[in-house]
Design a protein around this motif. Sequence first.
Motif, PDB file in Angstrom:
ATOM      1  N   TYR A 117      -9.897  11.400   1.111  1.00 11.36           N
ATOM      2  CA  TYR A 117      -8.940  10.568   1.835  1.00 11.36           C
ATOM      3  C   TYR A 117      -9.628   9.556   2.756  1.00 11.36           C
ATOM      4  O   TYR A 117      -9.112   8.471   3.015  1.00 11.36           O
ATOM      5  CB  TYR A 117      -8.021  11.429   2.696  1.00 11.36           C
ATOM      6  CG  TYR A 117      -7.004  12.246   1.930  1.00 11.36           C
ATOM      7  CD1 TYR A 117      -6.531  11.833   0.692  1.00 11.36           C
ATOM      8  CD2 TYR A 117      -6.507  13.424   2.463  1.00 11.36           C
ATOM      9  CE1 TYR A 117      -5.600  12.580  -0.004  1.00 11.36           C
ATOM     10  CE2 TYR A 117      -5.557  14.184   1.773  1.00 11.36           C
ATOM     11  CZ  TYR A 117      -5.116  13.751   0.536  1.00 11.36           C
ATOM     12  OH  TYR A 117      -4.183  14.493  -0.152  1.00 11.36           O
ATOM     13  N   GLU A 118     -10.783   9.916   3.264  1.00 14.81           N
ATOM     14  CA  GLU A 118     -11.430   9.120   4.312  1.00 14.81           C
ATOM     15  C   GLU A 118     -11.680   7.664   3.925  1.00 14.81           C
ATOM     16  O   GLU A 118     -11.257   6.742   4.653  1.00 14.81           O
ATOM     17  CB  GLU A 118     -12.737   9.792   4.741  1.00 14.81           C
ATOM     18  CG  GLU A 118     -13.485   9.054   5.841  1.00 14.81           C
ATOM     19  CD  GLU A 118     -14.792   9.734   6.186  1.00 14.81           C
ATOM     20  OE1 GLU A 118     -15.738   9.034   6.584  1.00 14.81           O
ATOM     21  OE2 GLU A 118     -14.877  10.976   6.046  1.00 14.81           O
ATOM     22  N   GLN A 121      -8.345   5.693   3.667  1.00 17.82           N
ATOM     23  CA  GLN A 121      -7.691   5.421   4.949  1.00 17.82           C
ATOM     24  C   GLN A 121      -8.352   4.248   5.657  1.00 17.82           C
ATOM     25  O   GLN A 121      -7.689   3.475   6.355  1.00 17.82           O
ATOM     26  CB  GLN A 121      -7.735   6.671   5.829  1.00 17.82           C
ATOM     27  CG  GLN A 121      -6.814   7.783   5.359  1.00 17.82           C
ATOM     28  CD  GLN A 121      -7.002   9.061   6.156  1.00 17.82           C
ATOM     29  OE1 GLN A 121      -8.115   9.445   6.502  1.00 17.82           O
ATOM     30  NE2 GLN A 121      -5.897   9.742   6.449  1.00 17.82           N
ATOM     31  N   GLN A 122      -9.654   4.094   5.459  1.00 15.57           N
ATOM     32  CA  GLN A 122     -10.380   3.002   6.116  1.00 15.57           C
ATOM     33  C   GLN A 122      -9.971   1.629   5.586  1.00 15.57           C
ATOM     34  O   GLN A 122     -10.210   0.618   6.244  1.00 15.57           O
ATOM     35  CB  GLN A 122     -11.883   3.202   5.944  1.00 15.57           C
ATOM     36  CG  GLN A 122     -12.434   4.407   6.702  1.00 15.57           C
ATOM     37  CD  GLN A 122     -13.897   4.642   6.428  1.00 15.57           C
ATOM     38  OE1 GLN A 122     -14.520   3.959   5.611  1.00 15.57           O
ATOM     39  NE2 GLN A 122     -14.479   5.624   7.109  1.00 15.57           N
ATOM     40  N   TRP A 125      -4.912   2.568   3.221  1.00 11.53           N
ATOM     41  CA  TRP A 125      -4.005   3.496   2.565  1.00 11.53           C
ATOM     42  C   TRP A 125      -3.303   4.319   3.641  1.00 11.53           C
ATOM     43  O   TRP A 125      -3.910   4.695   4.644  1.00 11.53           O
ATOM     44  CB  TRP A 125      -4.768   4.422   1.615  1.00 11.53           C
ATOM     45  CG  TRP A 125      -5.187   3.766   0.327  1.00 11.53           C
ATOM     46  CD1 TRP A 125      -5.785   2.556   0.189  1.00 11.53           C
ATOM     47  CD2 TRP A 125      -5.051   4.302  -0.985  1.00 11.53           C
ATOM     48  NE1 TRP A 125      -6.030   2.293  -1.128  1.00 11.53           N
ATOM     49  CE2 TRP A 125      -5.601   3.349  -1.879  1.00 11.53           C
ATOM     50  CE3 TRP A 125      -4.549   5.494  -1.500  1.00 11.53           C
ATOM     51  CZ2 TRP A 125      -5.634   3.563  -3.261  1.00 11.53           C
ATOM     52  CZ3 TRP A 125      -4.578   5.709  -2.876  1.00 11.53           C
ATOM     53  CH2 TRP A 125      -5.109   4.744  -3.748  1.00 11.53           C
ATOM     54  N   SER A 126      -2.040   4.604   3.422  1.00  6.42           N
ATOM     55  CA  SER A 126      -1.239   5.272   4.455  1.00  6.42           C
ATOM     56  C   SER A 126      -0.671   6.581   3.926  1.00  6.42           C
ATOM     57  O   SER A 126      -0.544   6.772   2.708  1.00  6.42           O
ATOM     58  CB  SER A 126      -0.100   4.352   4.904  1.00  6.42           C
ATOM     59  OG  SER A 126       0.689   3.976   3.790  1.00  6.42           O
ATOM     60  N   PRO A 127      -0.314   7.498   4.847  1.00  2.15           N
ATOM     61  CA  PRO A 127       0.269   8.774   4.405  1.00  2.15           C
ATOM     62  C   PRO A 127       1.566   8.552   3.644  1.00  2.15           C
ATOM     63  O   PRO A 127       2.387   7.701   3.998  1.00  2.15           O
ATOM     64  CB  PRO A 127       0.518   9.512   5.721  1.00  2.15           C
ATOM     65  CG  PRO A 127      -0.427   8.890   6.698  1.00  2.15           C
ATOM     66  CD  PRO A 127      -0.532   7.446   6.299  1.00  2.15           C
ATOM     67  N   LEU A 134      -1.804  10.119   0.024  1.00  2.00           N
ATOM     68  CA  LEU A 134      -1.992   8.750   0.499  1.00  2.00           C
ATOM     69  C   LEU A 134      -1.506   7.782  -0.566  1.00  2.00           C
ATOM     70  O   LEU A 134      -1.658   8.038  -1.767  1.00  2.00           O
ATOM     71  CB  LEU A 134      -3.474   8.480   0.797  1.00  2.00           C
ATOM     72  CG  LEU A 134      -4.120   9.168   1.995  1.00  2.00           C
ATOM     73  CD1 LEU A 134      -5.592   8.746   2.096  1.00  2.00           C
ATOM     74  CD2 LEU A 134      -3.385   8.837   3.286  1.00  2.00           C
ATOM     75  N   SER A 136      -1.507   3.531  -1.718  1.00  4.04           N
ATOM     76  CA  SER A 136      -2.177   2.254  -1.500  1.00  4.04           C
ATOM     77  C   SER A 136      -1.235   1.262  -0.835  1.00  4.04           C
ATOM     78  O   SER A 136      -0.010   1.418  -0.894  1.00  4.04           O
ATOM     79  CB  SER A 136      -2.672   1.687  -2.834  1.00  4.04           C
ATOM     80  OG  SER A 136      -1.579   1.403  -3.695  1.00  4.04           O
ATOM     81  N   ARG A 187     -10.909   1.843  -4.271  1.00  5.31           N
ATOM     82  CA  ARG A 187     -10.871   0.841  -3.212  1.00  5.31           C
ATOM     83  C   ARG A 187     -11.457  -0.495  -3.655  1.00  5.31           C
ATOM     84  O   ARG A 187     -11.359  -1.476  -2.950  1.00  5.31           O
ATOM     85  CB  ARG A 187     -11.636   1.357  -1.991  1.00  5.31           C
ATOM     86  CG  ARG A 187     -13.075   1.734  -2.262  1.00  5.31           C
ATOM     87  CD  ARG A 187     -13.663   2.479  -1.073  1.00  5.31           C
ATOM     88  NE  ARG A 187     -15.042   2.867  -1.278  1.00  5.31           N
ATOM     89  CZ  ARG A 187     -15.422   3.932  -1.952  1.00  5.31           C
ATOM     90  NH1 ARG A 187     -14.520   4.707  -2.512  1.00  5.31           N
ATOM     91  NH2 ARG A 187     -16.700   4.232  -2.088  1.00  5.31           N
TER      92      ARG A 187
END
Length: 254
Positions: A117-118, A121-122, A125-127, A134, A136, A187
């Motif tokens: 997930y890390e 998220q950077q 990407w959101s919950p 997650l 996109s 990503r």
Amino acid sequence: MPPTPETVEVDFIAPRHLAGGGDPAWITFPLHRACGWSHGNYPLMPRVLLSSPDQKALLRLEPDPNGQWWTLNHAAEQDRPAWYASFGARTPVELIAAATDTLTDPAPPAGVPADPYEPLQQIGWSPAAADNGLVSPDGTAYLQRLGSAEEPDAWFVTATLGPDRPVWQARFGAHAPARLVAASPLRSPIRSPYRASTAGAVSRPTTRRTTAVLAVYVAGALEERVHSLAARHAAPPTSPVPSRQPPAKNSRSR
């Protein structure tokens, strides 16, 4: 006047996960030629089987209209139960290659996130609203881990054009190394340079940029990839240990 170098048109697709499947050789050739995986001979059947040198991993490519086309099975080891990964027909080969490259790396690089997930998220990407996953920013890709924090289960990566319109899905078993999921280049915004898709991109909501590239670069891209991966297995030459010489005697005695 010297002849003009021959060029070909190459499509760059964004987002990459909707670029289409691509050429399977991007995965199978390096596994065989750079990593020593052996293959069976099935001339009358539309499938490929590749097994790792230690016979612990088996990669199967087999057209299956009702299931995953790519399946990677790994036997149990002392510190890990048996696990699997599978990929749908339209999973871009770059995503699958990222997993196989990570698996076959003899010296995995430091700094690969333990939590898939890390890195997502950077980049925004959101919950997801419904569960522990997650999504996109454009809503076309989704990463989810089933189970709970106490009993985590399989990872699912899904590319979709909307509700009930999946394009492909990748699945990683509960015991699959997390670095394989984290290595996935979801990503990345475009298809790898000099690589044209042979499966065709999804028409919407992708953007396509076409550019002319020297044909020699396109023709040599696969060979360059094979050589690059083979170099990982080449141990650096060891420097000979200098022999200790006895101290020189002073020619003048005192």
